[in-house]
Write a protein that holds these residues in place. Structure first.
Motif, PDB file in Angstrom:
ATOM      1  N   GLY A 103      12.521  -8.682  -6.215  1.00  0.00           N
ATOM      2  CA  GLY A 103      12.306  -8.223  -7.491  1.00  0.00           C
ATOM      3  C   GLY A 103      10.950  -8.532  -8.082  1.00  0.00           C
ATOM      4  O   GLY A 103      10.066  -8.468  -8.982  1.00  0.00           O
ATOM      5  N   ASP A 104      10.193  -9.604  -7.004  1.00  0.00           N
ATOM      6  CA  ASP A 104       8.790 -10.136  -7.471  1.00  0.00           C
ATOM      7  C   ASP A 104       7.767  -9.019  -7.050  1.00  0.00           C
ATOM      8  O   ASP A 104       8.146  -7.905  -6.658  1.00  0.00           O
ATOM      9  CB  ASP A 104       8.537 -11.351  -6.344  1.00  0.00           C
ATOM     10  N   ASP A 105       6.466  -9.136  -7.896  1.00  0.00           N
ATOM     11  CA  ASP A 105       5.534  -8.252  -7.579  1.00  0.00           C
ATOM     12  C   ASP A 105       4.990  -8.336  -6.189  1.00  0.00           C
ATOM     13  O   ASP A 105       4.662  -9.391  -5.727  1.00  0.00           O
ATOM     14  CB  ASP A 105       4.429  -8.685  -8.688  1.00  0.00           C
ATOM     15  N   CYS A 106       4.884  -7.187  -5.508  1.00  0.00           N
ATOM     16  CA  CYS A 106       4.322  -7.203  -4.064  1.00  0.00           C
ATOM     17  C   CYS A 106       2.756  -7.363  -4.156  1.00  0.00           C
ATOM     18  O   CYS A 106       2.315  -7.254  -3.017  1.00  0.00           O
ATOM     19  CB  CYS A 106       4.958  -5.805  -3.408  1.00  0.00           C
ATOM     20  N   GLU A 107       2.401  -7.283  -5.296  1.00  0.00           N
ATOM     21  CA  GLU A 107       0.918  -7.229  -5.520  1.00  0.00           C
ATOM     22  C   GLU A 107      -0.057  -6.285  -4.816  1.00  0.00           C
ATOM     23  O   GLU A 107       0.507  -4.919  -4.747  1.00  0.00           O
ATOM     24  CB  GLU A 107       0.516  -8.849  -4.804  1.00  0.00           C
ATOM     25  N   GLU A 108      -1.113  -6.422  -4.050  1.00  0.00           N
ATOM     26  CA  GLU A 108      -1.736  -5.201  -3.477  1.00  0.00           C
ATOM     27  C   GLU A 108      -1.333  -4.868  -2.115  1.00  0.00           C
ATOM     28  O   GLU A 108      -1.714  -3.719  -1.701  1.00  0.00           O
ATOM     29  CB  GLU A 108      -3.452  -5.789  -3.571  1.00  0.00           C
ATOM     30  N   THR A 109      -0.676  -5.859  -1.430  1.00  0.00           N
ATOM     31  CA  THR A 109      -0.317  -5.136  -0.188  1.00  0.00           C
ATOM     32  C   THR A 109       1.238  -5.230   0.236  1.00  0.00           C
ATOM     33  O   THR A 109       1.760  -6.092   1.000  1.00  0.00           O
ATOM     34  CB  THR A 109      -1.024  -6.188   0.911  1.00  0.00           C
ATOM     35  N   PRO A 110       1.780  -4.305  -0.254  1.00  0.00           N
ATOM     36  CA  PRO A 110       3.342  -4.273   0.066  1.00  0.00           C
ATOM     37  C   PRO A 110       3.775  -4.103   1.378  1.00  0.00           C
ATOM     38  O   PRO A 110       2.783  -3.249   2.030  1.00  0.00           O
ATOM     39  CB  PRO A 110       3.980  -3.399  -0.944  1.00  0.00           C
ATOM     40  N   ILE A 111       4.649  -4.668   1.646  1.00  0.00           N
ATOM     41  CA  ILE A 111       5.212  -4.428   3.319  1.00  0.00           C
ATOM     42  C   ILE A 111       6.346  -3.249   3.025  1.00  0.00           C
ATOM     43  O   ILE A 111       7.445  -3.301   2.501  1.00  0.00           O
ATOM     44  CB  ILE A 111       5.746  -5.572   3.707  1.00  0.00           C
ATOM     45  N   GLN A 112       5.984  -2.130   3.871  1.00  0.00           N
ATOM     46  CA  GLN A 112       6.855  -1.079   3.807  1.00  0.00           C
ATOM     47  C   GLN A 112       7.822  -0.939   5.131  1.00  0.00           C
ATOM     48  O   GLN A 112       7.557  -1.297   6.312  1.00  0.00           O
ATOM     49  CB  GLN A 112       5.974   0.160   4.031  1.00  0.00           C
TER      50      GLN A 112
END
Length: 807
Positions: free
Chosen positions: A19-28
């Motif tokens: 539930g944390d913010d993935c910021e600018e580079t989320p891992i898909q």
């Protein structure tokens, strides 16, 4: 539309796992976003093991793994000395450990941790104690190490909190910290909302400026929001989870009442038709949380996981200056020397001083084969010594909860759901639906006849009704009875045993050690004269046994020193006797058939123990039993209500004596082996009997476990058997009828508790439906219903116990 120079608004991406913010580079991965490789790895592990139901129980239930533990963080667990301090038990195939896991916070955590067996096939079992935030894990140490178990927990976001200095001294004061913060915030907001609402309370709302009135109404909204979304979050989340699973739980009406109050209040303020019910909302949450805190404190005080110091009177033989002394186990300290005899439980982790030992860990692991240990080896608590007595050096003080867990091992649990529990389950299942229907009907009625009362009636109905008091009547009555029994030296394994005892209609007695005194009664030797050396050999053998006959012979030979010669073999055969080889001398003690090979046909008026040394039959010890004080009066009372029977491993020589105590038609069977006793209990149960078995716990373990209620009667609390449901000190056997009668009274107390709960709900709902009950008053009354039932059960049980002189 974006204009030149405006900043692009980025959509916040939430990690699917934590539930944390993935910021600018989320891992898909598989159309899901993760904040780090750690969270993605956990998802992959759960997905591979078909454990993704974890995410259905709660949205984003995991913990962030951005700060993944270092690979060497748990390397210290490979050290055997440290490992022995942490584990509850360890063998070549089974290891048990209790880890404190602070990040346990919801049902999803419990579900995942109790499914560790599917994450690693070498983990055999995992059980979570949510209140203590602990996980009891059983695994195969030959396939997975303690370090690897800790690393697995850390990998999935539940890193264990391991503090070697204070592992058994955890501070439980923080367990309610979150609840206290919520109470504090709700109380602060409630007080200030009431302060801002004083003009309305006093009828001055028309005499002050309208702008001030609106300003304070907006302030009330600001104060109500943290109460609703933070302090009341447990009720909202619980209701949401229940509805997601298509289950209407008890928190649904409360959550609905909160939503109705907030929505109606905000509507009134913004539409300028009123000032809302913010004080009612804040007061509702505040008083509900106060009631929740009180109930949690009450549960702590009525904890059913007994403290062995006050509740579990185990004793152990301690060696002090070369002399033996029985002491309570809570007095054992590190480096104390203790002696454990055949059949006794090892109470603390120790180093074996004796040359060798055979230990039966079946009570811990379920495996029946004894484990052989050599001198100097580390011995874990919970095993039962098999063979001659051994000496041990205590290396770890007795764990407060370990022996309790041993007694509550699922091996000995009787999986029978009580009628009361089934009744409560049925009532609770439909209770909430009925309450919602009543709230809807009352809302419709007042919407037609007096709309001003509609919202008060609906919210009051949703809040005031509560089945909690009904559910509390049984456990708190049983828990209070359990404590009364404890003060009378009858120690029950759990509060559920109280209800099982209510249904007993047949009582089966063992004779030796149960109806007879262990240390009293005449002992006489008849036969060839025994040399001093032979007496010393006999003393060595019988002092290694806890059988009542062995205890009497030990006392008879009290002036004889114990032989220094070493055992080559020691075997105590239940229902037969003891066979031992000391250096090159073979000694047998026991029944005539066991020692001599035939029955001499002697018509003794007492029990007897034959002796042979190197196949030379020397004679026998003749023991005239002394029956426990008050036995005749006890039997006279019991026979009026229960079917009485007697099983004995001895011969029938004392049948005529026993008939002086028991009715003439009493079933009495003699020369019964342990298997015979077990089959007899099974036959009674097939005939529909609810059986209570009273035995000494030595030759009766199978029968005690099979019976509906098994009571180990003992004068020597070192002879504890986990197979029993209760331990009764022998001197209190004459109070058995008083105890069973009190069980019948407790049943009436439970019924009275049900009636109180029912009347509360009927009266409370009648006021709520009539529109004469405010939500705040309903919130106060709701926990009071539970408190009243708890207080009634506890005080009534204690009062009646004093009247009957049980305490």
């Amino acid at each position: 539309m974006l204009t030149e120079g405006s900043e692009k608004v980025q959509e916040k991406t939430i990690c699917y796992h934590c539930g944390d913010d993935c910021e600018e580079t989320p891992i898909q991965f598989e159309d899901r976003s993760f904040c780090c490789h750690g969270c993605k790895t956990v998802y992959e592990i759960l997905n591979e093991n078909d454990l993704c139901n974890y995410y259905d129980l709660e949205k984003n239930p995991g913990s962030s793994l951005r700060d993944k533990p270092d690979s060497d963080e748990y390397a210290f667990l490979d050290n055997n000395e440290i490992r022995n301090k942490l584990v509850d038990f360890a063998s070549d195939t089974v290891c048990k450990v209790t880890f404190q896991i602070p990040k346990i916070h919801c049902s999803s955590c419990i579900w995942l941790l109790e499914n560790l067996t599917r994450l690693n096939e070498h983990i055999n079992a995992s059980q979570v104690n949510f209140v203590k935030k602990e996980a009891n894990i059983t695994f195969d140490p030959g396939k997975i190490s303690l370090r690897q178990v800790a690393e697995l927990l850390a990998l999935i976001g539940y890193a264990p909190n391991i503090s070697l200095e204070s592992y058994d001294k955890r501070d439980a004061k923080n367990s309610n910290r979150s609840l206290l913060i919520k109470i504090g915030i709700a109380g602060f907001c409630f007080g200030n909302i009431m302060l801002f609402s004083f003009p309305e309370y006093l009828g001055f709302e028309e005499s002050y400026d309208l702008d001030f009135q609106r300003f304070f109404s907006y302030l009330n909204i600001v104060l109500a929001l943290p109460v609703f979304f933070y302090s009341g979050s447990d009720y909202l989340v619980s209701a949401y989870k229940g509805l997601r699973r298509k289950f209407i739980n008890i928190d649904v009406p409360i959550a609905l009442g909160m939503v109705v109050l907030l929505a109606r209040s905000i509507y009134e303020v913004f539409s300028e038709v009123g000032t809302g019910y913010f004080d009612s909302l804040a007061g509702l949450v505040f008083f509900l949380l106060i009631g929740k805190w009180f109930q949690s404190k009450t549960y702590e005080n009525m904890s059913f996981e007994r403290d062995y110091k006050a509740y579990f009177p185990l004793a152990i033989t301690k060696i002090i200056g070369g002399k033996r002394k029985n002491v309570p186990i809570n007095e054992l300290k590190e480096d104390d020397e203790i002696m454990v005899r055949n059949g006794e439980i090892i109470p603390a982790d120790s180093i074996l001083i004796s040359e060798r030992s055979n230990i039966d860990y079946s009570f811990v692991t379920g495996e029946a084969n004894p484990v052989t240990k050599a001198g100097g080896e580390y011995i874990f608590a919970g095993g039962r010594q098999v063979g001659e007595s051994i000496r041990l050096l205590v290396k770890k003080e007795v764990s407060q909860s370990y022996l309790t867990r041993l007694w509550n091992n699922e091996i000995f649990n009787k999986q029978e759901i009580s009628m009361t529990k089934r009744l409560i389950d049925v009532i609770s299942q439909y209770f909430t639906i009925v309450i919602l229907a009543i709230a809807a009907i009352s809302g419709i009625y007042w919407a037609i006849y007096d709309p001003s009362k509609m919202w008060l009636a609906v919210t009051a109905v949703l809040i005031v009704a509560c089945p909690c008091a009904l559910a509390l009547a049984v456990p708190f009555t049983s828990g209070s009875v359990q404590r009364v029994f404890g003060k009378l030296h009858c120690y029950l394994r759990g509060s559920d045993i109280v209800e099982q005892m209510m249904h007993i209609d047949a009582i089966v007695f063992d004779k030796t050690g149960t109806l007879t005194e262990i240390r009293d009664g005449q002992v006489e030797y008849v036969g060839k004269p025994l040399s001093q050396e032979e007496k010393m050999l006999l003393k060595k053998i019988v002092s290694s046994s806890i059988h009542p006959f062995s205890t009497k012979i030990t006392d008879y030979l009290s002036q004889t020193k114990e032989s220094k010669r070493v055992f080559k073999r020691f075997e105590e055969i239940p229902g037969k006797g003891i066979e031992a080889v000391i250096e090159n001398t073979r000694v047998k003690l026991g029944s005539s058939k066991f020692v001599t090979g035939d029955d001499p046909g002697l018509n003794f008026l007492a029990s007897y123990v034959f002796i042979s040394i190197d196949d030379d039959v020397k004679g026998y010890f003749q023991m005239k039993s002394k029956y426990k004080e008050g036995l005749k009066q006890l039997i006279d009372k019991l026979k009026e209500k229960y079917t009485l029977m007697l099983l004995s491993g001895d011969n029938a020589s004392e049948k005529n004596t026993l008939l002086k105590f028991f009715p003439a038609n009493t079933t009495m069977l003699f020369e019964q082996k342990p298997a015979d006793k077990l089959e007899f209990i099974k036959r009674l149960q097939k005939d529909g009997k609810k059986v209570m078995m009273l035995g000494d716990g030595l030759n009766d373990a199978g029968a005690l476990k099979q019976s509906d209620v098994g009571i180990a009667v003992t004068e020597d609390t070192t002879s504890f058997t986990p197979a029993c449901d209760a331990i009764l000190e022998g001197s209190k056997l004459n109070r058995l009828f008083d105890l069973l009668s009190f069980i019948g009274i407790s049943r009436k107390i439970v019924i009275a508790g049900f009636i109180i709960s029912f009347l509360y709900n009927v009266i409370g709902l009648s006021f709520a439906v009539s529109g004469n009950l405010t939500p705040v008053l309903a919130a106060i009354l709701m926990p009071l219903s539970s408190i009243s039932v708890v207080a009634f059960a506890t005080l009534t049980v204690n009062h009646l116990a004093k009247r009957r002189k049980l305490i």
